[in-house]
Design an enzyme around this catalytic site. Structure first.
Site, PDB file in Angstrom:
ATOM      1  N   HIS A  90       0.734  -1.280  -0.011  1.00  0.00           N
ATOM      2  CA  HIS A  90       0.056  -0.066  -0.172  1.00  0.00           C
ATOM      3  C   HIS A  90       0.875   1.306  -0.030  1.00  0.00           C
ATOM      4  O   HIS A  90       0.424   2.331   0.653  1.00  0.00           O
ATOM      5  CB  HIS A  90      -1.028  -0.119   1.274  1.00  0.00           C
ATOM      6  CG  HIS A  90      -1.964  -1.058   1.010  1.00  0.00           C
ATOM      7  ND1 HIS A  90      -2.451  -1.429  -0.045  1.00  0.00           N
ATOM      8  CD2 HIS A  90      -2.920  -1.643   1.997  1.00  0.00           C
ATOM      9  CE1 HIS A  90      -3.520  -2.368   0.385  1.00  0.00           C
ATOM     10  NE2 HIS A  90      -3.698  -2.409   1.589  1.00  0.00           N
ATOM     11  N   HIS A 160      -9.993   2.280   0.596  1.00  0.00           N
ATOM     12  CA  HIS A 160      -9.901   1.269   1.699  1.00  0.00           C
ATOM     13  C   HIS A 160     -11.030   1.118   2.812  1.00  0.00           C
ATOM     14  O   HIS A 160     -10.458   1.186   4.107  1.00  0.00           O
ATOM     15  CB  HIS A 160      -8.484   0.904   2.052  1.00  0.00           C
ATOM     16  CG  HIS A 160      -7.905  -0.546   2.511  1.00  0.00           C
ATOM     17  ND1 HIS A 160      -8.764  -1.278   3.261  1.00  0.00           N
ATOM     18  CD2 HIS A 160      -6.859  -0.956   2.299  1.00  0.00           C
ATOM     19  CE1 HIS A 160      -8.009  -2.231   3.382  1.00  0.00           C
ATOM     20  NE2 HIS A 160      -7.019  -2.439   2.826  1.00  0.00           N
ATOM     21  N   GLU A 287     -11.764  -3.744  -2.362  1.00  0.00           N
ATOM     22  CA  GLU A 287     -10.815  -2.772  -2.973  1.00  0.00           C
ATOM     23  C   GLU A 287     -10.776  -2.852  -4.558  1.00  0.00           C
ATOM     24  O   GLU A 287      -9.937  -3.822  -4.929  1.00  0.00           O
ATOM     25  CB  GLU A 287      -9.411  -2.784  -2.344  1.00  0.00           C
ATOM     26  CG  GLU A 287      -9.591  -2.725  -0.686  1.00  0.00           C
ATOM     27  CD  GLU A 287      -8.373  -3.635  -0.278  1.00  0.00           C
ATOM     28  OE1 GLU A 287      -7.166  -2.789  -0.502  1.00  0.00           O
ATOM     29  OE2 GLU A 287      -8.279  -4.401   0.393  1.00  0.00           O
TER      30      GLU A 287
END
Length: 322
Positions: A90, A160, A287
């Site tokens: 991420h 998210h 996601e």
């Protein structure tokens, strides 16, 4: 700063720290409202997070995992921070979730943010200019991204939020009914990096082509469920054409009648079932994104962005009741 955006059917609270959605209020079949995303009450709690870092945030430069935090682009190898065991996750230690974004516009029905990620930030090449917006349209949350770079780079943005259609912090999501519009998924190794295989879901616990209760297959003996501690995998979405806005998934809570449809222009969707929360399975994430580790998997859709090109993505979470 915290901003409240609302219309007649849906409302939300948003902060400029990580472009996070702190609350998202939707109605059940009786017209009663509940916040359906997990979040904190103040910006300070996000900045000094304990436990889950990515609550409600915009993720970048690269959503999901990159093997060894390393990729090669145009013959040059780049090393990213290793913030997820032996991998980069991420965007690294200071991804887009951990910076303050500039607020470009606040409307009654939406808000627009921008962020300039400088060349070399978290190891990524190129100055990347990102613009993203949240818009409430009827009973839908519409998320739109665009990005441009002055040097070749990789980009994989995603949202998210962690959802629970009972209401945030209320019960377990394993009784939710999930549908995923995908004939295949990408199996992972022991560190949750895709093996490179695009595997059919048929005959596996990953077959959600027909509505199924999330928890109904968690007890099956399956090496992929064991590696993920449950569901933490990327599904290869059935797309009518590359980049088309199409349905990715549907989530339904029989007890409240809340239904959430997910639409996206992206080729993949990561379904994470809340396996590693202290209150296990209390929430889940859907996601929409490109595939994990795409820079090291040439058979996956490319995440390379070059000067003169514009990255664009749309994700819609649409709420109705049954």
């Amino acid at each position: 700063m915290i901003y409240t955006i609302k219309n007649d059917g849906i409302s939300m609270k948003v902060t400029d720290f990580g472009c996070r959605i702190m609350e998202l209020w939707v109605k059940d079949r009786e017209g009663r409202e509940a916040n359906v995303v997990l979040g904190s009450e103040t910006e300070e709690e996000y900045i000094r997070y304990k436990g889950e870092r990515f609550l409600g945030a915009t993720i970048g430069r690269y959503g999901n995992r990159i093997a060894g935090g390393r990729f090669t682009l145009d013959g040059k190898t780049y090393q990213l921070p290793l913030n997820n065991g032996v991998n980069s996750l991420h965007g690294g230690f200071k991804g887009f979730d951990m910076v303050f974004w500039k607020v470009e516009e606040v409307r009654q029905d939406g808000i627009v943010f921008s962020y300039l990620s400088p060349d070399g930030e978290e190891g990524y090449p190129g100055n990347l200019s990102v613009r993203m917006s949240y818009t409430l349209k009827d009973n839908s949350l519409v998320i739109e991204y665009s990005a441009q770079t002055d040097a070749p780079t990789i980009v994989n943005l995603t949202h998210h939020s962690f959802f629970n259609l009972h209401g945030a912090g209320t019960g377990n999501v394993n009784d939710h009914i999930l549908t995923i519009c995908a004939d295949a998924y990408t199996p992972v190794d022991e560190t949750l990096i895709p093996t490179g295989e695009i595997a059919p879901v048929e005959g596996t616990p990953f077959d959600f082509r027909k509505p199924a209760e999330i928890g109904s297959r968690l007890g099956q003996k399956d090496v992929q469920l064991e590696r993920g501690g449950g569901y933490d995998h990327n599904w290869v979405l059935n797309k009518p054409s590359s980049g088309a806005l199409s349905k990715a998934a549907e989530l339904f809570d029989p007890s409240t009648g809340r239904r959430m449809e997910v639409l996206t222009t992206e080729p993949g969707m990561q379904f994470y079932g809340g396996n590693y929360f202290e209150d296990k399975y209390c929430t889940l994430a859907l996601e929409t994104q490109h595939f994990p580790d795409s820079p090291n998997q040439p058979q996956f859709p490319s995440t390379v962005l070059r000067p003169g090109e514009t990255y664009r993505q749309t994700c819609i979470y649409r709420f109705t009741t049954i």
